[in-house]
Write an enzyme that holds these catalytic residues in place. Structure first.
Site, short mmCIF file in Angstrom:
data_model
loop_
_atom_site.label_atom_id
_atom_site.label_comp_id
_atom_site.label_asym_id
_atom_site.label_seq_id
_atom_site.Cartn_x
_atom_site.Cartn_y
_atom_site.Cartn_z
N HIS A 236 0.80 -1.22 0.00
CA HIS A 236 0.00 0.00 0.00
C HIS A 236 0.84 1.27 0.00
O HIS A 236 0.31 2.35 -0.16
CB HIS A 236 -0.95 0.03 1.21
CG HIS A 236 -0.23 0.30 2.50
ND1 HIS A 236 0.45 -0.67 3.17
CD2 HIS A 236 -0.07 1.44 3.23
CE1 HIS A 236 1.00 -0.16 4.27
NE2 HIS A 236 0.70 1.12 4.32
C1 UD1 Z 1 -2.17 5.09 6.35
C2 UD1 Z 1 -0.87 5.46 7.07
C3 UD1 Z 1 0.14 4.33 6.86
C4 UD1 Z 1 -0.45 3.00 7.27
C5 UD1 Z 1 -1.72 2.77 6.49
C6 UD1 Z 1 -2.39 1.46 6.81
C7 UD1 Z 1 -0.36 7.86 7.15
C8 UD1 Z 1 0.57 8.89 6.68
N1 UD1 Z 1 -0.28 6.68 6.53
O1 UD1 Z 1 -1.88 5.04 4.95
O2 UD1 Z 1 1.28 4.59 7.67
O3 UD1 Z 1 0.49 1.97 7.02
O4 UD1 Z 1 -2.62 3.84 6.80
O5 UD1 Z 1 -3.47 1.25 5.96
O6 UD1 Z 1 -1.12 8.12 8.07
N2 UD1 Z 1 -9.04 5.05 1.78
C9 UD1 Z 1 -10.26 4.46 1.61
N3 UD1 Z 1 -10.92 4.05 2.71
C10 UD1 Z 1 -10.43 4.20 3.96
C11 UD1 Z 1 -9.17 4.83 4.10
C12 UD1 Z 1 -8.49 5.24 3.02
O7 UD1 Z 1 -10.75 4.29 0.51
O8 UD1 Z 1 -11.08 3.78 4.93
C13 UD1 Z 1 -8.28 5.47 0.58
C14 UD1 Z 1 -8.54 6.91 0.20
O9 UD1 Z 1 -8.50 7.00 -1.18
C15 UD1 Z 1 -7.33 7.63 0.77
C16 UD1 Z 1 -6.25 6.58 0.60
O10 UD1 Z 1 -6.90 5.33 0.82
O11 UD1 Z 1 -7.05 8.81 0.14
C17 UD1 Z 1 -5.11 6.72 1.54
O12 UD1 Z 1 -5.58 6.76 2.91
P1 UD1 Z 1 -4.71 7.51 4.00
O13 UD1 Z 1 -5.35 7.43 5.34
O14 UD1 Z 1 -4.35 8.87 3.54
O15 UD1 Z 1 -3.36 6.70 4.04
P2 UD1 Z 1 -3.04 5.15 3.88
O16 UD1 Z 1 -2.43 4.92 2.56
O17 UD1 Z 1 -4.20 4.29 4.27
#
Ligand code: UD1
Length: 425
Positions: A236
């Protein structure tokens, strides 16, 4: 010790936070059961920032881990790093002011961690002018790679924290090098491993192997001939999945093994990139109720904690870019190949089952080949990864509250200035 009804607030926001916070809540309940008097009880408040909000990224974990409903849900959702961090800070500040916790616990290295630590560290309560003590669970880890947003979150959170709870000895050394006063640093073990150890029996009841056709209903564990051997893959990190060439290097290292299935629970951001980068042809998208196929990269929806733990325990090998999974496979004695150039968790390589493979196709394929032949006999887990880290954290908090002084750092500086003066005389 009398705590005068100590108020502790914990923050969770993203998937890897939930299993790190759950055992602390359990240890607080244990403490309250053992201490009858109201003045000795700990009042706990759980905040969910809503950084992760999908049912399978959040709700499923609350069920699997028997977590209580959050007392307050901030509902911040996704955004750029700056926007998400700012949204969390804005939403969290009035909550701290209203609830006035004496201790704030943040876990891990996600944006919710740093955002809430920053709010609490700069807080002043009207009345007595105090602020909450900030405790960071999983302090001190360093990849020494500042292009990782998590590394920035780790450094900033550690330097804002009053109590630093460390999982492995490298963390203590890192904090010492950065000048963090040693009396703030507590090597307590790993709360994520507390959760893993207490969940193994329940995870054993998961039927995910049968659902994915990896085990016949009468089949046994991964050494049973009636089971299909499989590699478990998770990816991811933006650095691995946002650039087409980088993503393809990893995917191509995994194909061409007809003896095994690759099972790939896909994080929502990775799912979005697969579409945008037109990489669908690499995958067999397993339909609901369908099975994984040997020789294919089988993409499945994100899994709950217990199903994922069961898959991890039964995998021949795990390939990942996650931090926590390096630790979980170390504890389970399952070989792990990490598709990164570095790790902030060196104990998983030095004492555990993890190897760093880098990001090139041939190096990853070679690491996979080697790791599939290593003996999986159990090594002893890293020090203090014994299921009791949360208990130690609660103990340290009780020993450190009320704080001896809020200006401890300044006293240290004063002493240094004084000793320099003496040296010049
Ligand atoms: C976050 C953490 C990362 C962790 C990971 C576990 C930060 C900087 N990163 O990354 O350290 O390893 O979580 O998963 O905090 N999205 C969804 N549904 C959700 C959540 C996210 O669709 O419930 C999608 C959205 O498009 C979002 C993207 O995932 O923009 C990224 O989510 P985000 O919380 O920004 O970071 P992660 O990549 O999940």
């Amino acid at each position: 010790m009398s705590t005068d009804g100590l108020r502790i607030m914990s923050v969770v926001g993203a998937r890897p936070n939930f299993m790190k916070a759950a055992p602390i809540m359990r240890a607080i309940e244990e403490h309250n059961r053992a201490h009858g008097g109201e003045a000795d009880k700990i009042h706990h408040i759980l905040i969910h920032t809503g950084q992760h909000y999908d049912a399978m990224m959040s709700d499923a974990f609350f069920q699997d881990l028997d977590l209580p409903e959050p007392d307050i849900f901030l509902g911040v959702g996704s955004g750029s790093h700056a926007a998400q961090t700012a949204k969390i800070m804005k939403a969290f500040e009035p909550v701290v002011l209203a609830e006035k916790p004496q201790v704030l616990l943040v876990v891990g290295d996600v944006n919710s961690t740093v955002a809430c630590a920053m709010v609490a560290a700069k807080m002043t309560y009207v009345g007595d002018g105090s602020r909450p003590l900030v405790g960071h669970v999983e302090a001190g880890l360093r990849s020494f790679d500042r292009s990782m947003p998590e590394e920035i979150n780790r450094i900033v959170t550690d330097h804002l924290s009053d109590l630093l709870f460390v999982t492995e000895e490298s963390g203590v050394v890192n904090l010492e090098h950065e000048g963090v006063p040693p009396d703030r640093v507590h090597l307590v073990g790993n709360t994520m491993i507390d959760t893993l150890l207490s969940s193994l029996a329940k995870a054993g009841e998961s039927t995910i192997l049968e659902k994915l056709g990896l085990k016949s209903p009468e089949g046994g564990d991964r050494n049973d001939r009636r089971s299909t051997p499989f590699i478990l893959l998770t990816l991811h990190r933006p650095s691995n999945v946002d650039r087409r060439e980088a993503f393809i290097e990893i995917l191509e290292s995994m194909i061409g093994r007809d003896d095994m299935a690759v099972v790939f629970p896909v994080h929502p951001r990775t799912r979005a990139r697969i579409g945008e980068l037109k990489l669908d042809r690499y995958f067999h998208f397993v339909p609901d109720g369908g099975g994984a196929i040997a020789g294919k990269l089988n993409a499945v929806d994100p899994l709950g904690y217990l199903d994922f733990l069961n898959l991890m325990k039964n995998a021949s090998l795990v390939v990942t870019d996650s931090g926590g999974i390096q630790e979980e496979t170390t504890c389970l004695g399952v070989p792990c190949v990490t598709v990164r150039e570095n790790t902030e968790r060196p104990v998983t390589v030095l004492e555990g089952t993890n190897v760093l493979a880098g990001l090139r196709k041939h190096a990853i394929a070679e690491a996979i080949r080697k790791q599939l032949t290593v003996s999986t006999e159990r090594r002893s887990p890293p020090r203090l990864w014994d299921g009791r880290a949360a208990e130690r954290i609660v103990q340290v908090i009780l020993e450190n509250y009320p704080p001896r002084t809020r200006t401890g750092g300044r006293f240290v500086a004063r002493e240094m200035i004084d000793s320099r003066r003496t040296a010049h005389v």
